[in-house]
Design an enzyme around this catalytic site. Structure first.
Site, short mmCIF file in Angstrom:
data_model
loop_
_atom_site.label_atom_id
_atom_site.label_comp_id
_atom_site.label_asym_id
_atom_site.label_seq_id
_atom_site.Cartn_x
_atom_site.Cartn_y
_atom_site.Cartn_z
N LYS A 83 0.85 -1.19 0.00
CA LYS A 83 0.00 0.00 0.00
C LYS A 83 0.89 1.24 0.00
CE LYS A 83 -4.41 0.68 2.31
NZ LYS A 83 -5.04 0.58 3.63
C1 E4P Z 1 -8.34 1.42 3.65
O1 E4P Z 1 -7.52 0.74 3.10
C2 E4P Z 1 -8.15 2.08 4.95
O2 E4P Z 1 -7.44 1.20 5.79
C3 E4P Z 1 -9.44 2.37 5.67
O3 E4P Z 1 -10.55 2.02 4.90
C4 E4P Z 1 -9.51 3.72 6.28
O4 E4P Z 1 -10.74 3.87 6.92
P1 E4P Z 1 -11.04 5.04 7.97
O5 E4P Z 1 -11.30 6.30 7.21
O6 E4P Z 1 -12.26 4.59 8.70
O7 E4P Z 1 -9.83 5.14 8.86
#
Ligand code: E4P
Length: 215
Positions: A83
């Site tokens: 990522k």
């Molecule tokens: C996605 O890959 C992220 O880990 C996640 O969806 C972030 O979500 P949040 O905005 O609830 O922290």
């Protein structure tokens, strides 16, 4: 639509995996930090539970360092997807490591143009954060829909992960918008199993059965 679990908690992952509905897992630095465990060890354990794409994020912010870190993270397990945040340095890193066969998930995507650039750089996945857009009074689902349309029109293979999911309606709407994947917190996944009429129906069936045949 595929379902990824958005957590680094192995108990949650083990439980959801036992339902037979988990296609992959996404983590981020905040989710891993919450577990207070060694990063490599957590990622390895998640890979041993779910046989699918497991996103693990780099911490570096400069392209050269991101590239080195991406190679290290990808070494943890063949199912690891690296990522990488949506920045210019992130794009440079994605364009280098994607050519080496490393799968990438470009994260923190908040506009269709960011998604377009990530796809052109060779991203395997892009993650529009719809909940965080909703939080600031914008319709996050419109972004998911726009990215899906743009990728369809121009034939990009990059898959769209609806991320920052906050409630079951987000999942339904992401599916209708054509998102390839929703990455879902365990709490929301549990909510998705529930309907009061299901509980009432089971209670009535049990009552009728016991009324006729006893316990
Ligand atoms: C996605 O890959 C992220 O880990 C996640 O969806 C972030 O979500 P949040 O905005 O609830 O922290």
């Amino acid at each position: 639509m595929k379902i990824f679990l958005d957590t680094a908690n192995v108990e949650e992952i083990r439980e959801a995996a036992s339902w037979g509905i988990v296609d992959g897992v996404t983590t981020n630095p905040s989710l891993v930090a919450r577990e207070k465990r060694d990063f490599n060890e957590v990622v390895q354990e998640i890979c041993s539970i779910v046989d699918g794409p497991i996103s693990a994020e780099v911490i570096s912010l400069e392209a050269e360092k991101m590239i080195l870190e991406a190679r290290e993270v990808a070494e943890i397990h063949p199912n690891v997807v690296v990522k990488i945040p949506m920045t210019v340095d992130g794009l440079k890193a994605v364009s280098v490591v994607s050519k080496e066969g490393i799968k990438t998930n470009v994260t923190l995507v908040f506009s269709a143009n960011q998604a377009l650039l990530a796809a052109k750089a060779g991203a395997t996945y892009v993650s529009p954060f719809l909940g965080r857009l909703d939080d600031i009074g914008t319709e996050g689902m419109n972004l998911v829909r726009d990215i899906v349309d743009i990728f369809d029109i121009h034939g990009y293979d990059t898959e769209v992960i609806a991320a920052s999911i906050r409630n079951p309606m987000h999942v339904t709407d992401a599916a209708l918008a054509g998102a390839h994947i929703s990455t879902i917190p365990f709490g929301v996944l549990k909510q998705m199993t529930k309907h009061p009429l299901t509980d009432i129906g089971i209670e009535k069936f049990m009552q009728d059965w016991e009324g006729a045949f006893g316990k």
